[in-house]
Design a protein around this motif. Structure first.
Motif, PDB file in Angstrom:
ATOM      1  N   ASP A  50       0.824  -1.213   0.000  1.00 45.56           N
ATOM      2  CA  ASP A  50       0.000   0.000   0.000  1.00 45.56           C
ATOM      3  C   ASP A  50       0.854   1.257   0.000  1.00 45.56           C
ATOM      4  O   ASP A  50       0.587   2.203  -0.725  1.00 45.56           O
ATOM      5  CB  ASP A  50      -0.922   0.027   1.226  1.00 45.56           C
ATOM      6  N   VAL A  51       1.877   1.251   0.837  1.00 45.94           N
ATOM      7  CA  VAL A  51       2.754   2.413   0.951  1.00 45.94           C
ATOM      8  C   VAL A  51       4.121   1.934   1.415  1.00 45.94           C
ATOM      9  O   VAL A  51       4.238   0.962   2.160  1.00 45.94           O
ATOM     10  CB  VAL A  51       2.182   3.464   1.940  1.00 45.94           C
ATOM     11  N   LEU A  52       5.166   2.601   0.919  1.00 48.08           N
ATOM     12  CA  LEU A  52       6.528   2.329   1.371  1.00 48.08           C
ATOM     13  C   LEU A  52       7.339   3.604   1.224  1.00 48.08           C
ATOM     14  O   LEU A  52       7.547   4.092   0.117  1.00 48.08           O
ATOM     15  CB  LEU A  52       7.167   1.196   0.568  1.00 48.08           C
ATOM     16  N   LEU A  62       1.364  -3.166   4.276  1.00 42.89           N
ATOM     17  CA  LEU A  62       1.210  -4.403   3.516  1.00 42.89           C
ATOM     18  C   LEU A  62      -0.209  -4.923   3.702  1.00 42.89           C
ATOM     19  O   LEU A  62      -0.604  -5.218   4.831  1.00 42.89           O
ATOM     20  CB  LEU A  62       2.219  -5.451   3.993  1.00 42.89           C
ATOM     21  N   PRO A  63      -0.993  -5.011   2.630  1.00 38.80           N
ATOM     22  CA  PRO A  63      -2.373  -5.495   2.753  1.00 38.80           C
ATOM     23  C   PRO A  63      -2.430  -6.834   3.491  1.00 38.80           C
ATOM     24  O   PRO A  63      -1.650  -7.729   3.220  1.00 38.80           O
ATOM     25  CB  PRO A  63      -2.834  -5.654   1.303  1.00 38.80           C
ATOM     26  N   GLY A  64      -3.337  -6.916   4.429  1.00 35.46           N
ATOM     27  CA  GLY A  64      -3.504  -8.128   5.200  1.00 35.46           C
ATOM     28  C   GLY A  64      -2.610  -8.223   6.417  1.00 35.46           C
ATOM     29  O   GLY A  64      -2.936  -8.895   7.373  1.00 35.46           O
ATOM     30  N   LEU A  65      -1.452  -7.574   6.370  1.00 34.45           N
ATOM     31  CA  LEU A  65      -0.545  -7.595   7.511  1.00 34.45           C
ATOM     32  C   LEU A  65      -0.613  -6.314   8.317  1.00 34.45           C
ATOM     33  O   LEU A  65      -0.271  -6.293   9.485  1.00 34.45           O
ATOM     34  CB  LEU A  65       0.899  -7.830   7.055  1.00 34.45           C
ATOM     35  N   GLY A  66      -1.000  -5.240   7.690  1.00 40.46           N
ATOM     36  CA  GLY A  66      -1.126  -3.969   8.386  1.00 40.46           C
ATOM     37  C   GLY A  66       0.016  -3.019   8.109  1.00 40.46           C
ATOM     38  O   GLY A  66       0.839  -3.245   7.226  1.00 40.46           O
ATOM     39  N   GLY A  67       0.039  -1.974   8.892  1.00 41.56           N
ATOM     40  CA  GLY A  67       1.050  -0.943   8.730  1.00 41.56           C
ATOM     41  C   GLY A  67       2.201  -1.154   9.678  1.00 41.56           C
ATOM     42  O   GLY A  67       2.118  -1.884  10.656  1.00 41.56           O
ATOM     43  N   GLU A  80      14.851  -3.301   6.560  1.00 43.45           N
ATOM     44  CA  GLU A  80      14.119  -4.072   7.559  1.00 43.45           C
ATOM     45  C   GLU A  80      12.793  -3.400   7.829  1.00 43.45           C
ATOM     46  O   GLU A  80      12.739  -2.186   8.001  1.00 43.45           O
ATOM     47  CB  GLU A  80      14.929  -4.155   8.856  1.00 43.45           C
ATOM     48  N   TYR A  81      11.736  -4.222   7.836  1.00 42.63           N
ATOM     49  CA  TYR A  81      10.387  -3.713   8.045  1.00 42.63           C
ATOM     50  C   TYR A  81       9.772  -4.424   9.243  1.00 42.63           C
ATOM     51  O   TYR A  81       9.787  -5.647   9.313  1.00 42.63           O
ATOM     52  CB  TYR A  81       9.515  -3.961   6.808  1.00 42.63           C
ATOM     53  N   THR A  82       9.229  -3.645  10.165  1.00 41.88           N
ATOM     54  CA  THR A  82       8.497  -4.207  11.295  1.00 41.88           C
ATOM     55  C   THR A  82       7.046  -3.811  11.118  1.00 41.88           C
ATOM     56  O   THR A  82       6.726  -2.619  11.069  1.00 41.88           O
ATOM     57  CB  THR A  82       9.062  -3.684  12.633  1.00 41.88           C
ATOM     58  N   VAL A  83       6.189  -4.831  10.965  1.00 44.61           N
ATOM     59  CA  VAL A  83       4.794  -4.602  10.629  1.00 44.61           C
ATOM     60  C   VAL A  83       3.902  -5.146  11.739  1.00 44.61           C
ATOM     61  O   VAL A  83       4.057  -6.292  12.167  1.00 44.61           O
ATOM     62  CB  VAL A  83       4.439  -5.287   9.286  1.00 44.61           C
ATOM     63  N   GLU A  84       2.985  -4.289  12.187  1.00 47.80           N
ATOM     64  CA  GLU A  84       2.033  -4.701  13.213  1.00 47.80           C
ATOM     65  C   GLU A  84       1.268  -5.927  12.727  1.00 47.80           C
ATOM     66  O   GLU A  84       0.672  -5.917  11.656  1.00 47.80           O
ATOM     67  CB  GLU A  84       1.056  -3.557  13.496  1.00 47.80           C
ATOM     68  N   GLY A  85       1.310  -7.001  13.483  1.00 42.57           N
ATOM     69  CA  GLY A  85       0.621  -8.218  13.096  1.00 42.57           C
ATOM     70  C   GLY A  85       1.383  -9.066  12.105  1.00 42.57           C
ATOM     71  O   GLY A  85       0.964 -10.163  11.770  1.00 42.57           O
ATOM     72  N   GLY A 126      -4.002 -12.482   6.141  1.00 44.84           N
ATOM     73  CA  GLY A 126      -4.007 -11.984   4.768  1.00 44.84           C
ATOM     74  C   GLY A 126      -2.818 -12.395   3.945  1.00 44.84           C
ATOM     75  O   GLY A 126      -2.647 -11.967   2.815  1.00 44.84           O
ATOM     76  N   GLU A 127      -1.965 -13.242   4.465  1.00 47.85           N
ATOM     77  CA  GLU A 127      -0.784 -13.669   3.733  1.00 47.85           C
ATOM     78  C   GLU A 127      -1.050 -15.086   3.226  1.00 47.85           C
ATOM     79  O   GLU A 127      -0.939 -16.040   3.982  1.00 47.85           O
ATOM     80  CB  GLU A 127       0.421 -13.636   4.674  1.00 47.85           C
ATOM     81  N   PRO A 128      -1.422 -15.258   1.962  1.00 47.44           N
ATOM     82  CA  PRO A 128      -1.923 -16.539   1.482  1.00 47.44           C
ATOM     83  C   PRO A 128      -0.960 -17.696   1.662  1.00 47.44           C
ATOM     84  O   PRO A 128      -1.376 -18.811   1.853  1.00 47.44           O
ATOM     85  CB  PRO A 128      -2.238 -16.298   0.014  1.00 47.44           C
ATOM     86  N   GLU A 129       0.335 -17.488   1.566  1.00 46.09           N
ATOM     87  CA  GLU A 129       1.276 -18.594   1.678  1.00 46.09           C
ATOM     88  C   GLU A 129       1.738 -18.821   3.107  1.00 46.09           C
ATOM     89  O   GLU A 129       2.478 -19.739   3.382  1.00 46.09           O
ATOM     90  CB  GLU A 129       2.482 -18.350   0.778  1.00 46.09           C
ATOM     91  N   GLY A 130       1.321 -17.974   4.022  1.00 42.14           N
ATOM     92  CA  GLY A 130       1.690 -18.154   5.412  1.00 42.14           C
ATOM     93  C   GLY A 130       3.124 -17.764   5.706  1.00 42.14           C
ATOM     94  O   GLY A 130       3.893 -17.386   4.845  1.00 42.14           O
TER      95      GLY A 130
END
Length: 151
Positions: A50-52, A62-67, A80-85, A126-130
């Motif tokens: 969505d945004v970077l 990241l859609p499904g994972l959050g911001g 390195e990205y730390t994403v809520e959830g 929201g992450e189809p492959e897990g």
């Protein structure tokens, strides 16, 4: 040079899971860097973004994972990205010969003991492959295919 994925490793520390991969890519660090640091590059092998904001402290969505936030940034070497959830994803590039590079990837996330439970939990987010080793291996196979097409 063709790409390769070495066997991933997994560690569990309480309810924290850590996956490590070494991926050899058939392009220079400079050619590979955008695949981890631009929405267009990530969309080719990981999924939509969505945004970077490409800088330390920047926002990532990241859609499904959050911001989340960019928690490490060293141009052409470390993102390195730390994403809520969604946990923490670290992409560390190193030179590997004259025309290749190696990706040292670490994914740290909250999860239980077995890959099926973790993959299902992440898929619900929201992450189809897990978040399992097979899920990341499939992504890295797509990354290698993509990089083999990049001039």
């Amino acid at each position: 040079m063709s790409g390769s994925i070495e066997q991933g490793t997994s560690q569990t520390h309480g309810d924290i899971r850590i996956l490590h991969f070494l991926v050899r890519l058939p392009r220079t660090m400079e050619a590979v860097w955008p695949a981890f640091t631009t929405p267009e590059g990530l969309a080719q092998w990981f999924g939509p973004v969505d945004v970077l904001e490409p800088r330390y402290g920047g926002v990532i969505g990241l859609p499904g994972l959050g911001g989340g936030q960019v928690t490490a940034w060293d141009v052409d070497r470390v993102a390195e990205y730390t994403v809520e959830g969604g946990g923490r994803m670290r992409f560390h590039l190193e030179r590997d010969g004259e025309r290749g590079c190696a990706l040292r990837f670490t994914y740290e996330f909250q999860g239980g003991g077995d890959d099926e439970d973790d993959a299902a939990g992440t898929a619900r987010a929201g992450e189809p492959e897990g978040g399992s080793e097979p899920g990341w291996r499939a992504r890295f196979e797509r990354l290698i295919e993509h990089m083999e097409q990049v001039p």
